[in-house]
Design an enzyme around this catalytic site. Structure first.
Site, PDB file in Angstrom:
ATOM      1  N   ASP A 196     -11.046   4.042  -1.254  1.00 58.05           N
ATOM      2  CA  ASP A 196     -11.575   3.069  -0.297  1.00 58.05           C
ATOM      3  C   ASP A 196     -13.105   3.078  -0.304  1.00 58.05           C
ATOM      4  OD1 ASP A 196      -8.931   2.895   0.340  1.00 58.05           O
ATOM      5  OD2 ASP A 196      -9.232   3.059   2.511  1.00 58.05           O
ATOM      6  N   ASP A 222       0.829  -1.209   0.000  1.00 58.63           N
ATOM      7  CA  ASP A 222       0.000   0.000   0.000  1.00 58.63           C
ATOM      8  C   ASP A 222       0.869   1.267   0.000  1.00 58.63           C
ATOM      9  OD1 ASP A 222      -2.347   1.425   0.041  1.00 58.63           O
ATOM     10  OD2 ASP A 222      -3.086   0.559   1.908  1.00 58.63           O
TER      11      ASP A 222
HETATM   12  C1  9PG Z   1      -4.960   0.882   5.790  1.00 61.20           C
HETATM   13  C2  9PG Z   1      -5.767   1.335   4.586  1.00 61.20           C
HETATM   14  C3  9PG Z   1      -6.430   0.170   3.840  1.00 61.20           C
HETATM   15  C4  9PG Z   1      -7.088   0.674   2.573  1.00 61.20           C
HETATM   16  C5  9PG Z   1      -6.069   1.417   1.728  1.00 61.20           C
HETATM   17  C6  9PG Z   1      -5.438   2.550   2.531  1.00 61.20           C
HETATM   18  O1  9PG Z   1      -5.823   9.095   0.049  1.00 61.20           O
HETATM   19  N1  9PG Z   1      -5.631   8.815   1.221  1.00 61.20           N
HETATM   20  O2  9PG Z   1      -5.294   9.688   2.053  1.00 61.20           O
HETATM   21  C7  9PG Z   1      -5.839   7.463   1.652  1.00 61.20           C
HETATM   22  C8  9PG Z   1      -5.555   7.098   2.944  1.00 61.20           C
HETATM   23  C9  9PG Z   1      -5.747   5.780   3.348  1.00 61.20           C
HETATM   24  C10 9PG Z   1      -6.204   4.842   2.460  1.00 61.20           C
HETATM   25  C11 9PG Z   1      -6.495   5.210   1.162  1.00 61.20           C
HETATM   26  C12 9PG Z   1      -6.297   6.522   0.751  1.00 61.20           C
HETATM   27  O3  9PG Z   1      -6.405   3.522   2.855  1.00 61.20           O
HETATM   28  O4  9PG Z   1      -6.635   1.914   0.558  1.00 61.20           O
HETATM   29  O5  9PG Z   1      -7.638  -0.387   1.837  1.00 61.20           O
HETATM   30  O6  9PG Z   1      -5.481  -0.824   3.523  1.00 61.20           O
HETATM   31  O7  9PG Z   1      -4.872   2.033   3.738  1.00 61.20           O
HETATM   32  O8  9PG Z   1      -4.438   1.963   6.489  1.00 61.20           O
END
Ligand code: 9PG
Length: 500
Positions: A369, A309
């Site tokens: 998400d 990730d």
């Molecule tokens: C775990 C999560 C989950 C999730 C992932 C990810 O754009 N953003 O700021 C952003 C933050 C967190 C995020 C996605 C986008 O979640 O997509 O499935 O694994 O991390 O912390």
């Protein structure tokens, strides 16, 4: 040089770096800046987001642009902040302009170098930070030109053949609240259910950046992998191997291993967990050694499905030990990880730059998400925000990417408990995942009614025959599914399903 494309009588004047060559479905144009003079006036433009979470879709050239607005921190995390043009239509690597009778004019890069494609009522243009990738230019039926583009990208960057199967992930139920005992209980409840993978998400590590068992896993991560494997599932694990929170041991003791800013301090490359974070400088041998150790350890514990990730952070602009282009650096880092874990470990990319991940990841998340609610009232106008609708819109606009890797639209729900989604909204999520052919959920069996358990079993056991009948309409096993009202925003959500 000036050149005129002739697409069965449709003449498109162009300014090109060099002479194009005909290929099946269109033309390959050598690397360099490209401008195509299209005759369609104000029409629709397909904008493609840079990473998994970045907004993608069709917008009118005389209307609002698609993108993350008024939120620099989020833009840095969820799209290519260095190239964003909030007042003009542009996107990463590929774009298209709607012509007549369902035909589109597509311009797409066949490699890395931070290629960018944009458009207005007269021009479809392409440029790159580093002009190393050729372009593909085509005019024809929408699905055909996107398929031809994807096939050429795969020809150049590869296509992995790993298949995830059905996945249970801990994120969309427990979030960071996982521990050894809860995982063991959840796994034992799931025994016999039709899942191939049980994937632990964020929450097992002490802090992002330090990939060792945290205090909630006192027996160590190998014991949990064994618990999962004994129940008949492939053990899966989440990691964000290219970033480190400021409080991690890695960032505290070895700031020199991080991508630097102009003042020689660790560069801020994104925000989450209530903090900024930094990126590892993967051009350094010590960082490669560190990654080798992390991945040998994780595979040694028994995990065979890895959700990697926040990977975009390995491809941001910043100072590294070698001045290679950032997308090439990223690709090399993932290739290094792949060489450590071997061919048989499934790598799911999340928060990945989409085109630079082709041929190295088996699967990639293609939207923001999902959430157990339809829309996020706190962040109106941010298409990268958490929520079911945003996830469906982004994912369905990237259905064409199936030809590049498996495409993960994120988890679906069966539970009515602990959810604001109604039956129809849950069905739309499940239809989207059926169309994208990637089925996962986070619903613990204990949260489901008897009927919902039956539904889950039936869904996870089926493989559907998918036919596309329009841009957003499909036939799933003969059943007509039209997502157009959801994607084009003509569905009025009931106020109760908004998160307040
Ligand atoms: C775990 C999560 C989950 C999730 C992932 C990810 O754009 N953003 O700021 C952003 C933050 C967190 C995020 C996605 C986008 O979640 O997509 O499935 O694994 O991390 O912390």
């Amino acid at each position: 040089m000036l050149h005129t494309f002739d697409f069965d009588g449709l003449r498109i004047p162009a300014n090109l770096p060099r002479v194009p060559s005909p290929v099946p479905g269109g033309f390959v144009v050598p690397a360099g800046p490209v401008a195509l003079l299209h005759p369609f006036g104000d029409t629709e433009f397909y904008r493609h987001g840079w990473n998994s979470w970045s907004p993608s879709g069709w917008a009118r050239t005389d209307g609002e642009t698609i993108g993350i607005k008024d939120s620099p921190n989020r833009l840095l995390t969820a799209d290519d902040a260095a190239n964003e043009t909030p007042h003009a239509h542009s996107g990463a690597a590929v774009g298209a302009i709607a012509g007549t009778d369902g035909d589109v004019l597509l311009l797409g890069a066949l490699g890395v170098g931070s290629p960018r494609v944009g458009a207005d009522r007269n021009v479809l243009w392409g440029r790159a930070e580093e002009h190393t990738a050729d372009w593909f230019v085509a005019y024809g039926p929408e699905r055909q030109v996107f398929a031809d583009y994807a096939d050429l990208v795969s020809e150049r960057l590869g296509r992995r053949t790993g298949s995830a199967g059905t996945v249970w992930s801990s994120w969309y139920s427990y979030f960071e609240g996982i521990d050894e005992e809860l995982v063991a209980r959840t796994v034992s409840d799931l025994a016999g259910y039709p899942f191939d993978v049980f994937q632990l998400d964020d929450g097992w590590e002490p802090i992002v950046g330090d990939w060792v068992a945290g205090p909630k896993f006192p027996s160590g991560m190998a014991v949990t992998a064994r618990t999962i494997a004994d129940a008949g599932f492939t053990p899966g694990l989440w990691l964000a191997p290219l970033i480190a929170l400021p409080g991690s041991e890695l960032a505290r003791t070895r700031p020199d291993l991080l991508v630097q800013d102009d003042d020689g301090r660790p560069l801020i490359t994104g925000y989450n967990w209530g903090s900024h974070y930094h990126s590892l400088d993967t051009t350094q041998d010590e960082v490669k050694d560190h990654l080798r150790e992390v991945f040998e350890t994780v595979v040694g514990w028994g995990y065979r499905y890895l959700k990697l990730d926040f990977m975009y952070a390995g491809a941001v602009t910043g100072k590294r030990s070698i001045p290679l282009h950032r997308e090439a650096v990223y690709r090399e880092a993932v290739q290094h990880i792949r060489s450590v874990v071997g061919d048989s470990v499934y790598l799911l990319g999340c928060g990945v730059p989409m085109i630079p991940s082709v041929g190295v990841f088996d699967g990639a998340r293609v939207g923001p998400d999902v959430g157990a609610f339809w829309d996020n009232a706190e962040r109106p106008g941010d298409p990268s925000g958490v929520g079911a609708r945003n996830s469906i819109v982004a994912s369905i606009n990237r259905a064409w990417m199936k030809r590049l890797y498996e495409v993960d639209p994120d988890a679906v729900y069966f539970r009515s408990a602990r959810s604001l989604l109604d039956d129809g909204e849950r069905q739309a999520l499940r239809d989207t995942a059926a169309i994208l052919e990637f089925r996962s959920t986070s619903d613990p069996i204990a949260w489901l009614s008897a009927q919902e358990r039956e539904q889950l079993i039936a869904y996870m056991e089926e493989t559907s025959v998918i036919e596309q009948t329009g841009r957003y309409s499909f036939r799933i096993d003969g059943r007509e599914v039209d997502l157009t009202p959801i994607v084009t925003g003509t569905v009025v959500t009931d106020a109760a399903s908004l998160v307040v």
